[in-house]
Design a protein around this motif. Sequence first.
Motif, short mmCIF file in Angstrom:
data_model
loop_
_atom_site.label_atom_id
_atom_site.label_comp_id
_atom_site.label_asym_id
_atom_site.label_seq_id
_atom_site.Cartn_x
_atom_site.Cartn_y
_atom_site.Cartn_z
N LEU A 105 -38.28 69.93 -5.36
CA LEU A 105 -37.72 71.24 -5.00
C LEU A 105 -36.67 71.71 -6.01
N MET A 106 -35.97 70.77 -6.60
CA MET A 106 -34.89 71.12 -7.52
C MET A 106 -35.36 71.90 -8.73
N GLU A 107 -36.60 71.70 -9.10
CA GLU A 107 -37.10 72.36 -10.30
C GLU A 107 -36.89 73.86 -10.25
N GLN A 108 -37.10 74.44 -9.06
CA GLN A 108 -36.97 75.88 -8.94
C GLN A 108 -35.58 76.32 -8.46
N LEU A 109 -34.67 75.36 -8.30
CA LEU A 109 -33.40 75.70 -7.68
C LEU A 109 -32.16 75.33 -8.48
N SER A 110 -32.31 74.35 -9.35
CA SER A 110 -31.11 73.81 -9.99
C SER A 110 -31.23 73.87 -11.51
N ASP A 111 -30.08 73.86 -12.14
CA ASP A 111 -30.09 73.89 -13.60
C ASP A 111 -30.21 72.47 -14.15
N ARG A 112 -30.41 72.43 -15.43
CA ARG A 112 -30.59 71.16 -16.13
C ARG A 112 -29.52 70.12 -15.82
N ASP A 113 -28.27 70.55 -15.88
CA ASP A 113 -27.17 69.60 -15.66
C ASP A 113 -27.24 68.96 -14.28
N THR A 114 -27.52 69.80 -13.29
CA THR A 114 -27.61 69.28 -11.92
C THR A 114 -28.74 68.28 -11.80
N ILE A 115 -29.85 68.59 -12.43
CA ILE A 115 -31.00 67.68 -12.38
C ILE A 115 -30.69 66.38 -13.12
N LYS A 123 -30.68 56.70 -10.54
CA LYS A 123 -30.76 55.47 -11.33
C LYS A 123 -29.65 54.49 -10.94
N GLU A 124 -28.44 55.00 -10.81
CA GLU A 124 -27.31 54.13 -10.46
C GLU A 124 -27.51 53.50 -9.09
N ASN A 125 -27.92 54.32 -8.13
CA ASN A 125 -28.12 53.80 -6.78
C ASN A 125 -29.24 52.77 -6.74
N LEU A 126 -30.28 53.01 -7.50
CA LEU A 126 -31.38 52.04 -7.55
C LEU A 126 -30.92 50.73 -8.16
N SER A 127 -30.03 50.86 -9.12
CA SER A 127 -29.49 49.67 -9.76
C SER A 127 -28.68 48.83 -8.77
N VAL A 128 -27.87 49.52 -7.96
CA VAL A 128 -27.10 48.82 -6.92
C VAL A 128 -28.03 48.17 -5.90
N TYR A 163 -36.67 52.45 -10.64
CA TYR A 163 -35.59 52.49 -11.62
C TYR A 163 -36.12 52.91 -12.98
N ASN A 164 -37.20 52.30 -13.41
CA ASN A 164 -37.77 52.65 -14.71
C ASN A 164 -38.25 54.09 -14.74
N TRP A 165 -38.80 54.54 -13.64
CA TRP A 165 -39.24 55.93 -13.57
C TRP A 165 -38.05 56.86 -13.75
N LEU A 170 -35.14 60.65 -16.88
CA LEU A 170 -33.84 61.08 -17.39
C LEU A 170 -33.90 61.25 -18.91
N ASN A 171 -34.50 60.31 -19.59
CA ASN A 171 -34.62 60.41 -21.05
C ASN A 171 -35.40 61.65 -21.47
#
Lengths: 176, 176
Positions: A105-115, A123-128, A163-165, A170-171
């Motif tokens: 949903l974010m694709e149509q709602l949020s800017d790059r930075d937010t995404i 990623k961080e939460n998955l790492s934890v 996590y890898n996804w 992100l990259n």
Amino acid sequence: MYTPTTLGYAILGLLFKSKTGYQVRKIFETTPLGEFSSSPGSIYPALNRLLSENLITKEINSTNNKNEFVITKRGISIVKDWCNRPLTLDDVKNKFGEVMLKFVLMEQLSDRDTINLFLFSLKENLSVYKAELDNYLSNNRTDLNLHSRLALQQGIEVCNANYNWALNTLNKYILN
Amino acid sequence: MYTPTTLGYAILGLLFKSKTGYQVRKIFETTPLGEFSSSPGSIYPALNRLLSENLITKEINSTNNKNEFVITKRGISIVKDWCNRPLTLDDVKNKFGEVMLKFVLMEQLSDRDTINLFLFSLKENLSVYKAELDNYLSNNRTDLNLHSRLALQQGIEVCNANYNWALNTLNKYILN
DNA sequence: CCCCCCATGTAACATGTTACATGATTGA
DNA sequence: TCAATCATGTAACATGTTACATGGGGGG
């Protein structure tokens, strides 16, 4: 104040382009995106709830004369708020479907930075989460029976895949 | 005829060794195995349902004088039937948690051959599911927007992770 | 003409969530 | 003694499942 269910948010996402209730049902029934109910007994009541909360409107399409629903400004704002709520560890542990729905949903709602921020936090939460599972496994290796250990291993591997996804996605974003 | 919910089966699995209701709650609350509710409003009613269907019994532990539940023969038979029901594509698509729960429960209920068969069928179904997702992605690559494609990719990667897990686990079993 | 799909609904039902409530025990 | 944890429950509520029901339109 009213809060839509996950199904409600999924429907709202579909109604960025107007559709009939039946079309909504068919999408849930036939596509892999959105592992939702699709039965009339869930979709139509859900549509009526969204309608009575003014998150969508019902209008007759002038060309084909069918009743179609579209999301309202209020609806968009509600979806946006939901997407931008900070991710929690609980979301990642027990509501990964919701997390992915938000991402779509974010694709149509949020800017790059937010995404970017969203993916980073994911990623961080998955790492934890992964660390927690690893820890649990090593601390209880002797108490757990074979299948429990294997099932835990499965959880860890899914966690790694996610996590890898998140990292790869992100990259892609950072590299524009 | 009565059918337990997934939570019910999870509880039955825990009650192969007798426990108090509170202990059951704490397990759901604190361990990663079983992403279930753990609130008193779900556990105690669930225990009472299982009790009234004679799938568990309540008895006072003579040493510590506490009320404990244990699974009955009837309960064991119900769990066994559930585990041995053939896996469907729908199970693998939308109820993977149940599949893993069955796998854990099978350890104390099924022989090697049955477990092998289960893992083999799981692997096959995951393979079909993966093919479906791959197909959907290539057939709709142009219609789908970026985030939908990425989300689909995530689904495929989880599917792969699960496939590999099933394959590796199967090999462990075959090699004894 | 008949069957299938489009299209929308409703009613009964079981379950889970949230919140409230109570009382015993135990360690600081 | 005071707080935390053990221990069990109930009541209101929203939602989703299943099943039933209806009617129109198009194609074979």
